[in-house]
Design a protein around this motif. Sequence first.
Motif, PDB file in Angstrom:
ATOM      1  N   GLN A   8      -7.634   4.456   2.876  1.00 62.27           N
ATOM      2  CA  GLN A   8      -7.641   3.534   1.754  1.00 62.27           C
ATOM      3  C   GLN A   8      -7.135   2.163   2.173  1.00 62.27           C
ATOM      4  OE1 GLN A   8      -5.213   6.024  -0.799  1.00 62.27           O
ATOM      5  NE2 GLN A   8      -6.947   6.425  -2.179  1.00 62.27           N
ATOM      6  N   LEU A  57      -0.966   4.715  -0.782  1.00 61.72           N
ATOM      7  CA  LEU A  57      -2.284   4.757  -0.167  1.00 61.72           C
ATOM      8  C   LEU A  57      -2.225   5.417   1.205  1.00 61.72           C
ATOM      9  CD1 LEU A  57      -3.616   1.148  -0.948  1.00 61.72           C
ATOM     10  CD2 LEU A  57      -3.570   3.166  -2.414  1.00 61.72           C
ATOM     11  N   TYR A  71      -4.599   2.226  -6.378  1.00 68.95           N
ATOM     12  CA  TYR A  71      -5.601   1.876  -5.372  1.00 68.95           C
ATOM     13  C   TYR A  71      -6.807   1.163  -5.983  1.00 68.95           C
ATOM     14  CZ  TYR A  71      -9.505   2.544  -2.147  1.00 68.95           C
ATOM     15  OH  TYR A  71     -10.621   2.357  -1.354  1.00 68.95           O
ATOM     16  N   ALA A 106       0.828  -1.210   0.000  1.00 69.64           N
ATOM     17  CA  ALA A 106       0.000   0.000   0.000  1.00 69.64           C
ATOM     18  C   ALA A 106       0.859   1.255   0.000  1.00 69.64           C
ATOM     19  CB  ALA A 106      -0.922  -0.014   1.223  1.00 69.64           C
TER      20      ALA A 106
END
Length: 397
Positions: A40, A36, A92, A31
Amino acid sequence: MSNKSFYLLAFIMFLSMTGYGVVLPALPFLAERIGLNSLQMGSLITGWALSQFIVLPFWGRLIDRIGRKPVLIFGLFGFGVAFLLMILANNYSQLLLIRVIGAIVSSGTQPAALALVIDGHDKEKRAPAVAKITAANALGFLFGPVVGGVFAPLGIHVPFIVAGLLSIVTIPFVFIFVKESANKNSKANIPSFGTSLATIVKPGYRGLLFITFGLAVSVSSLFGILGYFMIEKFESSATQTGFAFSSQSFAAVVIQMFIMSWIYQKYREENIAKSGVFIEATGYACIVFSFNIWGVYLGCALVGAGQSLVKPTLLTMLSKQNTLGQGTVIGFQQAVDSFGRSVGPLLAGWIFSIHPTGPFISSLCICFCLFIFLLVTVRHGQSWKLGEKESKNEYSA
């Protein structure tokens, strides 16, 4: 059910949770590489649970319609492919889409395995078998992050590849060693989805599913916020927070593997469920009033012990209603559990912003209310026994 088939199903349950745990240490780094934020990142976990909540009832009905083994094989394949696809995610939207698709195609795995175990044991021997198969789940959660931590230094994508390949290589063994249940429902005897939904909210199921939801909310609140709580209150390291989670899983594994068979021989299932909820509530109280990190460890161990008593017991009690097919019942049970696990972290995050011990106080209150609910319903004998009466009248033809 042969020992070979049972141990293979236990391995599949272990594998599915290990695969989930393997990616936990690597997912934050993936991530971060994509860029992110924390919201998220949280949505990736919630998205998985919410997707399972939506599709699990349909997988449960499919298990009763076409059989346990086909759904199990497809779920293992979907589980493996979902993790392998994660190495291709570059943003994402792609990562969230893969997580959602992965949850959809793999959600039938555990209900199919549980249905095979339930079908393969009569009612007297069912509870210990369910306890052992759920212990494989807890063992997978215990070892998953460790395995993921070992492979993560080799590359950010390696844990996902390992989890995917472990799932796919299990499929040939299912083909060879797992036999379809003789208790599979015929298509003509399966109620419509509307009828199934109307049945599942009746007293024979409603109370047990209510407890399932409450416990899922409380324990997922623990998982979602415990690390932040330990860092803020005790300035804990990553190793110390990891040990807290491990103590919870270790207690569950020990009790389910070595003690549950004896407990089921000595006590009624309703009393086991009450004791489990009470012990879990005690665990949350230990965390709330902890003066040092050892209090947290003790609390996590008690939560794991309580969960190990009540979760397989609830599932066994649901399986004995005889109103709906086992696949349908397990599908609804797993869906309710997934919904609770999607609500818990969000609720805990909001309460944590108000007070650090708030999430554990709320979990304590939930368990206390469930304990009172069990006391009342067991005393009156109405919460789930009505389901058995109705099953004889409505669906015996």
